[in-house]
Motif scaffolding. Structure first.
Motif, PDB file in Angstrom:
ATOM      1  N   LYS A 211      -8.953  10.310  -9.829  1.00  0.00           N
ATOM      2  CA  LYS A 211      -8.814  11.766  -9.850  1.00  0.00           C
ATOM      3  C   LYS A 211      -7.370  12.213  -9.685  1.00  0.00           C
ATOM      4  CE  LYS A 211     -13.285  11.872  -7.473  1.00  0.00           C
ATOM      5  NZ  LYS A 211     -13.970  12.197  -6.197  1.00  0.00           N
ATOM      6  N   LEU A 212      -6.541  11.330  -9.122  1.00  0.00           N
ATOM      7  CA  LEU A 212      -5.136  11.655  -8.896  1.00  0.00           C
ATOM      8  C   LEU A 212      -4.264  10.530  -9.434  1.00  0.00           C
ATOM      9  CD1 LEU A 212      -5.240  12.849  -5.158  1.00  0.00           C
ATOM     10  CD2 LEU A 212      -5.018  14.307  -7.181  1.00  0.00           C
ATOM     11  N   PRO A 213      -3.082  10.872  -9.984  1.00  0.00           N
ATOM     12  CA  PRO A 213      -2.141   9.808 -10.373  1.00  0.00           C
ATOM     13  C   PRO A 213      -1.582   9.143  -9.120  1.00  0.00           C
ATOM     14  CG  PRO A 213      -1.134  11.979 -10.629  1.00  0.00           C
ATOM     15  CD  PRO A 213      -2.569  12.224 -10.291  1.00  0.00           C
ATOM     16  N   LEU A 214      -1.655   7.836  -9.059  1.00  0.00           N
ATOM     17  CA  LEU A 214      -1.172   7.093  -7.892  1.00  0.00           C
ATOM     18  C   LEU A 214      -0.150   6.053  -8.347  1.00  0.00           C
ATOM     19  CD1 LEU A 214      -4.604   6.552  -6.065  1.00  0.00           C
ATOM     20  CD2 LEU A 214      -2.793   8.145  -5.405  1.00  0.00           C
ATOM     21  N   ASP A 215       0.992   6.065  -7.721  1.00  0.00           N
ATOM     22  CA  ASP A 215       2.064   5.113  -8.014  1.00  0.00           C
ATOM     23  C   ASP A 215       2.575   4.596  -6.676  1.00  0.00           C
ATOM     24  OD1 ASP A 215       3.915   3.629  -9.407  1.00  0.00           O
ATOM     25  OD2 ASP A 215       5.316   5.288  -9.706  1.00  0.00           O
ATOM     26  N   LEU A 216       1.729   3.819  -6.008  1.00  0.00           N
ATOM     27  CA  LEU A 216       1.942   3.474  -4.605  1.00  0.00           C
ATOM     28  C   LEU A 216       3.228   2.717  -4.357  1.00  0.00           C
ATOM     29  CD1 LEU A 216      -1.737   2.465  -3.732  1.00  0.00           C
ATOM     30  CD2 LEU A 216      -0.575   4.605  -3.170  1.00  0.00           C
ATOM     31  N   GLY A 217       3.619   1.857  -5.298  1.00  0.00           N
ATOM     32  CA  GLY A 217       4.814   1.049  -5.084  1.00  0.00           C
ATOM     33  C   GLY A 217       6.091   1.859  -5.003  1.00  0.00           C
ATOM     34  N   ASN A 218       6.070   3.071  -5.498  1.00  0.00           N
ATOM     35  CA  ASN A 218       7.254   3.939  -5.451  1.00  0.00           C
ATOM     36  C   ASN A 218       7.165   4.965  -4.337  1.00  0.00           C
ATOM     37  OD1 ASN A 218       8.773   2.831  -7.635  1.00  0.00           O
ATOM     38  ND2 ASN A 218       7.333   3.780  -9.064  1.00  0.00           N
ATOM     39  N   THR A 219       6.359   4.680  -3.326  1.00  0.00           N
ATOM     40  CA  THR A 219       6.259   5.539  -2.141  1.00  0.00           C
ATOM     41  C   THR A 219       6.558   4.698  -0.907  1.00  0.00           C
ATOM     42  OG1 THR A 219       3.929   5.091  -1.619  1.00  0.00           O
ATOM     43  CG2 THR A 219       4.371   6.758  -3.318  1.00  0.00           C
ATOM     44  N   ARG A 220       6.636   5.353   0.238  1.00  0.00           N
ATOM     45  CA  ARG A 220       6.809   4.599   1.484  1.00  0.00           C
ATOM     46  C   ARG A 220       5.470   4.380   2.181  1.00  0.00           C
ATOM     47  NH1 ARG A 220       6.809   6.548   6.426  1.00  0.00           N
ATOM     48  NH2 ARG A 220       8.487   5.214   7.205  1.00  0.00           N
ATOM     49  N   ILE A 221       4.370   4.605   1.475  1.00  0.00           N
ATOM     50  CA  ILE A 221       3.028   4.370   2.031  1.00  0.00           C
ATOM     51  C   ILE A 221       2.869   2.878   2.331  1.00  0.00           C
ATOM     52  CG2 ILE A 221       0.552   4.434   1.543  1.00  0.00           C
ATOM     53  CD1 ILE A 221       1.142   6.859  -0.283  1.00  0.00           C
TER      54      ILE A 221
ATOM     55  N   MET B 109     -11.107  -1.823  -1.753  1.00  0.00           N
ATOM     56  CA  MET B 109      -9.790  -2.467  -1.837  1.00  0.00           C
ATOM     57  C   MET B 109      -8.896  -1.907  -0.747  1.00  0.00           C
ATOM     58  SD  MET B 109      -8.990  -2.177  -5.952  1.00  0.00           S
ATOM     59  CE  MET B 109      -9.055  -0.371  -5.934  1.00  0.00           C
ATOM     60  N   LEU B 110      -7.913  -2.684  -0.387  1.00  0.00           N
ATOM     61  CA  LEU B 110      -6.864  -2.216   0.514  1.00  0.00           C
ATOM     62  C   LEU B 110      -5.520  -2.572  -0.086  1.00  0.00           C
ATOM     63  CD1 LEU B 110      -5.896  -0.988   3.218  1.00  0.00           C
ATOM     64  CD2 LEU B 110      -5.990  -3.308   4.187  1.00  0.00           C
ATOM     65  N   TYR B 111      -4.669  -1.560  -0.244  1.00  0.00           N
ATOM     66  CA  TYR B 111      -3.280  -1.778  -0.662  1.00  0.00           C
ATOM     67  C   TYR B 111      -2.421  -1.941   0.580  1.00  0.00           C
ATOM     68  CZ  TYR B 111       1.515  -0.299  -1.683  1.00  0.00           C
ATOM     69  OH  TYR B 111       2.893  -0.211  -1.754  1.00  0.00           O
ATOM     70  N   VAL B 112      -1.540  -2.932   0.553  1.00  0.00           N
ATOM     71  CA  VAL B 112      -0.572  -3.147   1.629  1.00  0.00           C
ATOM     72  C   VAL B 112       0.800  -3.259   0.992  1.00  0.00           C
ATOM     73  CG1 VAL B 112       0.136  -4.598   3.558  1.00  0.00           C
ATOM     74  CG2 VAL B 112      -2.297  -4.358   3.027  1.00  0.00           C
ATOM     75  N   ARG B 113       1.716  -2.400   1.407  1.00  0.00           N
ATOM     76  CA  ARG B 113       3.067  -2.403   0.850  1.00  0.00           C
ATOM     77  C   ARG B 113       3.788  -3.713   1.173  1.00  0.00           C
ATOM     78  NH1 ARG B 113       7.839  -1.484   2.926  1.00  0.00           N
ATOM     79  NH2 ARG B 113       6.931  -0.766   4.898  1.00  0.00           N
ATOM     80  N   GLU B 114       4.627  -4.156   0.263  1.00  0.00           N
ATOM     81  CA  GLU B 114       5.419  -5.358   0.506  1.00  0.00           C
ATOM     82  C   GLU B 114       6.255  -5.166   1.766  1.00  0.00           C
ATOM     83  OE1 GLU B 114       8.450  -8.326  -1.921  1.00  0.00           O
ATOM     84  OE2 GLU B 114       8.555  -6.159  -2.286  1.00  0.00           O
ATOM     85  N   GLY B 115       6.137  -6.097   2.690  1.00  0.00           N
ATOM     86  CA  GLY B 115       6.896  -6.033   3.930  1.00  0.00           C
ATOM     87  C   GLY B 115       6.198  -5.308   5.058  1.00  0.00           C
ATOM     88  N   ALA B 116       5.102  -4.615   4.754  1.00  0.00           N
ATOM     89  CA  ALA B 116       4.368  -3.932   5.819  1.00  0.00           C
ATOM     90  C   ALA B 116       3.664  -4.960   6.685  1.00  0.00           C
ATOM     91  CB  ALA B 116       3.351  -2.959   5.226  1.00  0.00           C
ATOM     92  N   PRO B 117       3.631  -4.765   7.976  1.00  0.00           N
ATOM     93  CA  PRO B 117       2.972  -5.747   8.850  1.00  0.00           C
ATOM     94  C   PRO B 117       1.488  -5.824   8.562  1.00  0.00           C
ATOM     95  CG  PRO B 117       3.535  -3.752  10.080  1.00  0.00           C
ATOM     96  CD  PRO B 117       4.195  -3.628   8.749  1.00  0.00           C
ATOM     97  N   TYR B 118       0.945  -7.012   8.746  1.00  0.00           N
ATOM     98  CA  TYR B 118      -0.471  -7.199   8.443  1.00  0.00           C
ATOM     99  C   TYR B 118      -1.102  -8.164   9.433  1.00  0.00           C
ATOM    100  CZ  TYR B 118      -4.826  -8.071   6.018  1.00  0.00           C
ATOM    101  OH  TYR B 118      -6.151  -8.162   5.719  1.00  0.00           O
TER     102      TYR B 118
ATOM    103  N   LEU C 244      -3.077  -0.120 -12.377  1.00  0.00           N
ATOM    104  CA  LEU C 244      -3.543   1.262 -12.271  1.00  0.00           C
ATOM    105  C   LEU C 244      -2.920   1.992 -11.086  1.00  0.00           C
ATOM    106  CD1 LEU C 244      -7.352   1.037 -13.078  1.00  0.00           C
ATOM    107  CD2 LEU C 244      -5.733   2.603 -14.147  1.00  0.00           C
ATOM    108  N   LEU C 245      -2.759   1.296  -9.988  1.00  0.00           N
ATOM    109  CA  LEU C 245      -2.260   1.924  -8.768  1.00  0.00           C
ATOM    110  C   LEU C 245      -0.747   1.819  -8.630  1.00  0.00           C
ATOM    111  CD1 LEU C 245      -5.031   0.696  -6.303  1.00  0.00           C
ATOM    112  CD2 LEU C 245      -4.884   2.875  -7.497  1.00  0.00           C
ATOM    113  N   GLY C 246      -0.106   1.117  -9.548  1.00  0.00           N
ATOM    114  CA  GLY C 246       1.346   0.992  -9.508  1.00  0.00           C
ATOM    115  C   GLY C 246       1.850   0.393  -8.213  1.00  0.00           C
ATOM    116  N   VAL C 247       1.267  -0.736  -7.809  1.00  0.00           N
ATOM    117  CA  VAL C 247       1.581  -1.271  -6.482  1.00  0.00           C
ATOM    118  C   VAL C 247       2.893  -2.047  -6.436  1.00  0.00           C
ATOM    119  CG1 VAL C 247      -0.872  -1.409  -5.957  1.00  0.00           C
ATOM    120  CG2 VAL C 247       0.297  -3.428  -6.808  1.00  0.00           C
ATOM    121  N   GLY C 248       3.490  -2.331  -7.581  1.00  0.00           N
ATOM    122  CA  GLY C 248       4.736  -3.091  -7.571  1.00  0.00           C
ATOM    123  C   GLY C 248       4.551  -4.450  -6.938  1.00  0.00           C
ATOM    124  N   ASN C 249       5.324  -4.738  -5.929  1.00  0.00           N
ATOM    125  CA  ASN C 249       5.227  -6.017  -5.228  1.00  0.00           C
ATOM    126  C   ASN C 249       4.239  -5.984  -4.060  1.00  0.00           C
ATOM    127  OD1 ASN C 249       7.146  -7.277  -6.908  1.00  0.00           O
ATOM    128  ND2 ASN C 249       8.828  -6.398  -5.697  1.00  0.00           N
ATOM    129  N   GLY C 250       3.543  -4.877  -3.934  1.00  0.00           N
ATOM    130  CA  GLY C 250       2.559  -4.774  -2.862  1.00  0.00           C
ATOM    131  C   GLY C 250       1.338  -5.632  -3.149  1.00  0.00           C
TER     132      GLY C 250
END
Length: 650
Positions: free
Chosen positions: A193-203, A221-230, A58-64
C-alpha cells in the motif's frame, strides 16, 4: 444467503488464489527441508531464497537482512529484544544509552506490551514514554525532537491499523538525526500500500505480516538494517542463518512469495487511483446513509483502503450489527481489541470526543478489491441506513413503517430501562430512565411521534399518584421496601407486568402475584423477564438448550410446526437481504411483550430463537425455559455458524 461483502481487510484478508496454489505445490512437490543437503532439500532452499530475494527487491533493503518468521508479533518481539539487549550491553560497557523507550501513542498494543515485557525481564528499568500524536493522528515531531536526546529506542508505525493514517517517516527520520536511538517501524499495514525503500532510511527494524496482504496466517518477515544489533528470539537448529531457529514454514513462504510476485509483476492488485476511487464511493454512500457521519481521519493523510467513522447517536455495536445483518463485515477498531468493548485508544490519543472514540467503526479493504464488490457494498450500506432510520434510531420522522407499541426494553451497562408505548394515543411511560440513553429514547420517540407522559423510577419514592390510566391499562404504584417502589401494569384486576429495581426478588413473596411477569431494572436479576414462581422453581435450561445446525435440522424435521424466532433488532432484520426460511420477528428488546402469548397458548410448539452470534437467542430461550416453556431452544453460535442448508435470513 446473500454473498458476503468483506470490508475488514486491516484485520486480515482472504488468501490470494495464486498463494493457495503456491502453498499446495510447496506441500506436494517442494516439501523438502531447506536445511537438507540432498536434491529435495536444495530445491526447497532455492524456492525460499528466491522469495527472500524478491522481498529484498520490493522493500529496497540494500545490504539489510530479511528473515522469515510467524508474523508481526514475533517480528516486534524480536526487534524489541534485539534493541534492548544491545542497550543493556552498551550500558554495561559504560556507554550512555538514554533513559526512554519511546513509542507512538497510536501504536498497536503489541509494541508497548513487548517493550514493557522485555524491559522488565532484562532489568533495564527504562521509562516507557508515549509519543503524542496530533489531531490528524500523525506523530508530534516537536515532541519527538524534545525526547530524542534521551531516547534509547523509538517505535513508530508506517500506517495505523485503525485509522489508516500514514506516518511521516521522512520527518521522523530527520528528527532522529544525531540521536543514537534505535528505531523500529511497524510496516504491517504498509506492505503493498506504500512505497518502501528501507535501505535508504535509518530504520533499524521493520516487521511484516503476510495475512494482511492475501498470504496465509502464520507467515511474516522481519527486516534488519545492516549493522543493527540483533539477538535471536528463538534458538535451536540455526535456521535462517542462525537468526531464527525452527524448520521454516515452506508452504507459508511459498504463498507469501506468490503475493510478492503479484506486487512486483503488477496486473493483480488495483492501482492507487482505483483504490482512492473506491474509498470515495464508499464515503459517498456512508454520507447518504448516515446524515451527520464524521470521518475520524483525514483522507489526504490516510491509506485509500481505510475509512474510520462515527455516527451521532449510534453505537459501534449497533452499526456492526446492522452491517453484519446485511452480510457486510466491518469492525470496531482493531480486531485484536474489538471484543473488549472499550473506547478506541487510537482516537483518544488524537483528542477526539469520547462519543467518537467509543462508537467508531472501521471499514477497510485490500488492493484486490473489485468494482463490483464496492458497488454492492454501497447498495447495502444505504440499505442499512434506511433500516436504522425506519427503526427510529436516527431522529428523523418515520412513515410507512410499523409503529412500536407495548413494552420495550433498553439496556446499558447491566441496567434496564423500560418503555411502555401506547400507539393509539402516542403516549409513552419511561421507567428507570438512564441519562446515557436519553438521546436514544428521544430519537426513537420523536421519530414515531410519541410523547412522554410520565417518567417513573423504581429507585426512589416514585410517582405522586398511586395509580393512573394508561391506554387500556392501569399503572399502579406498589411499595416494595423503604427505598424502592414497584409499578404494576394491570388489565383490570390482573397484574400483567411488575417493574422493580431491587437487586434480588427473594423478598417480594406476597407483594406481587406469583405469575406476574417481573421486569427487573438490573441484568444480574434477569436479562429479560421472570416471575416469582419461576424464581422459586429454579432454572429449567437443560443440556439441550443450544442446538447446533444438525440438531436444529432434526428438530425441524420431527416438528414441522416448530417456529423460528429472529431476536435480532428490527433494523438488523430490515437490513437482511430478502430470502431464507420464514421466521417470526421478535427482537430481544420486545421479548417481554410476546412472552404472555407464548405461555398462554394451548399448543406450545418448539420455539427456536436465533440471532447473529447466539448470545441474545440464548437469553431468550433461557427466559422461556425458566418461565416453564419447555420447548424453547437457541441456535448455538447463531447465524454465523449455521449451516447454509438452513438458509436463515442473513
Amino acid at each position: 444467503m446473500s454473498k458476503e461483502i468483506y470490508l475488514d481487510g486491516n484485520a486480515t484478508t482472504c488468501v490470494l488464489p495464486a498463494a493457495i496454489d503456491a502453498a499446495v505445490q510447496a506441500m506436494r512437490d517442494c516439501f523438502g527441508n531447506p536445511s537438507s543437503t540432498h536434491a529435495t532439500g536444495l530445491q526447497a532452499k532455492a524456492m525460499m531464497d528466491s522469495v527472500r530475494q524478491r522481498a529484498k527487491r520490493l522493500l529496497g533493503v540494500g545490504n539489510g537482512r530479511i528473515m522469515f518468521n510467524s508474523g508481526a508479533t514475533e517480528g516486534i518481539q524480536t526487534a524489541v529484544l534485539s534493541a534492548l539487549c544491545a542497550l543493556r550491553e552498551r550500558r554495561e560497557r559504560g556507554e550512555a544509552i538514554g533513559s526512554l523507550l519511546v513509542y507512538g501513542a497510536t501504536e498497536h498494543k503489541a509494541v508497548p506490551e513487548a517493550l514493557a515485557h522485555w524491559n522488565r525481564l532484562l532489568g533495564l528499568g527504562l521509562e516507557l514514554k508515549k509519543l503524542p500524536v496530533d489531531a490528524d493522528g500523525r506523530h508530534d515531531l516537536a515532541a519527538l525532537r524534545a525526547l530524542a536526546p534521551q531516547a534509547a529506542f523509538v517505535c513508530t508505525m508506517a500506517a495505523n491499523n485503525e485509522t489508516g493514517v500514514v506516518s511521516d517517516l521522512v520527518g521522523i527520520g530527520a528528527t532522529l538525526v544525531g540521536s543514537k536511538a534505535l528505531w523500529m517501524v511497524d510496516c504491517v499495514q504498509g506492505l503493498g500500500k506504500l512505497p518502501l525503500d528501507l535501505g535508504n532510511t535509518r530504520i533499524d527494524y521493520a516487521p511484516f505480516s503476510g495475512h494482511k496482504l492475501y498470504a496465509p496466517k502464520g507467515i511474516g518477515m522481519l527486516y534488519v538494517r545492516e549493522g543493527a544489533p540483533y539477538t535471536a528470539l528463538v534458538m535451536g537448529g540455526g535456521q535462517e542463518a542462525g537468526l531464527r531457529s525452527g524448520t521454516e514454514n515452506m508452504a507459508g513462504i511459498a504463498a507469501l512469495g506468490a503475493v510478492l510476485a503479484a506486487l512486483e509483476e503488477g496486473g493483480t492488485f488495483r492501482s492507487p487511483t482505483e483504490l482512492y476511487g473506491f474509498r470515495e464511493k464508499l464515503a459517498t454512500s456512508l454520507r447518504a446513509a448516515f446524515p451527520g457521519i464524521v470521518f475520524n481521519a483525514p483522507f489526504d493523510k490516510a491509506l485509500p483502503t481505510t475509512l474510520n467513522f462515527s455516527v451521532p447517536g449510534l453505537s459501534s455495536k449497533e452499526l456492526l450489527d446492522v452491517f453484519d445483518a446485511a452480510n457486510v463485515r466491518v469492525s470496531a477498531g482493531s480486531a485484536c481489541s474489538a471484543a473488549k468493548a472499550a473506547p478506541s485508544y487510537v482516537l483518544d490519543a488524537m483528542g477526539l470526543p469520547a462519543w467518537r472514540s467509543s462508537s467508531a467503526v472501521r471499514m477497510s479493504f485490500g488492493p484486490l478489491a473489485g468494482e463490483e464488490i464496492i458497488d454492492e457494498a454501497c447498495t447495502r450500506i444505504e440499505r442499512c441506513g434506511q433500516a436504522l432510520r425506519n427503526a427510529g434510531l436516527m431522529d428523523t420522522p418515520v412513515s410507512g413503517t410499523v409503529v412500536p407499541e407495548g413494552l420495550l426494553q433498553l439496556s446499558l451497562a447491566g441496567n434496564h430501562t423500560w418503555l411502555l408505548l401506547d400507539a393509539p394515543s402516542r403516549q409513552c411511560i419511561v421507567i428507570d430512565h438512564q441519562a446515557e440513553l436519553g438521546e436514544r429514547i428521544d430519537s426513537l420517540l420523536h421519530s414515531h411521534g410519541y410523547k412522554v407522559s410520565a417518567r417513573l423510577s423504581t429507585r426512589d419514592g416514585g410517582a405522586e399518584t398511586d395509580s393512573f390510566v394508561f391506554g387500556a391499562h392501569t399503572v399502579r404504584r406498589a411499595a416494595l421496601d423503604s427505598s424502592h417502589t414497584g409499578y404494576l401494569l394491570c388489565s383490570g384486576d390482573k397484574v400483567d407486568y411488575a417493574f422493580t429495581g431491587l437487586a434480588a426478588l427473594s423478598g417480594l413473596a406476597g407483594k406481587l402475584p406469583a405469575d406476574a411477569l417481573v421486569c427487573a431494572g438490573r441484568e444480574e436479576v434477569n436479562a429479560c423477564c421472570t416471575s416469582l414462581r419461576a424464581e422459586a422453581q429454579g432454572s429449567m435450561a437443560g443440556a439441550d438448550l443450544n442446538l447446533d445446525s444438525i440438531a436444529l435440522a432434526r428438530l425441524l424435521e420431527a416438528h414441522p410446526q416448530a417456529v423460528l424466532v429472529d431476536v435480532r433488532e428490527t433494523y438488523e432484520q430490515a437490513a437482511c437481504i430478502p430470502g431464507g426460511r420464514a421466521a417470526e420477528s421478535v427482537p430481544l428488546s420486545r421479548l417481554a411483550a410476546f412472552v404472555p402469548g407464548w405461555l398462554d397458548a394451548v399448543d406450545q410448539p418448539p420455539l427456536v430463537f436465533f440471532c447473529r452470534s447466539g448470545n441474545r437467542s440464548a437469553k431468550a430461550a433461557q427466559c422461556l425455559r425458566r418461565l416453564g416453556y419447555r420447548n424453547a431452544y437457541s441456535l448455538g453460535g447463531g447465524i454465523a455458524l449455521a449451516s447454509p442448508a438452513l438458509a436463515l435470513a442473513a
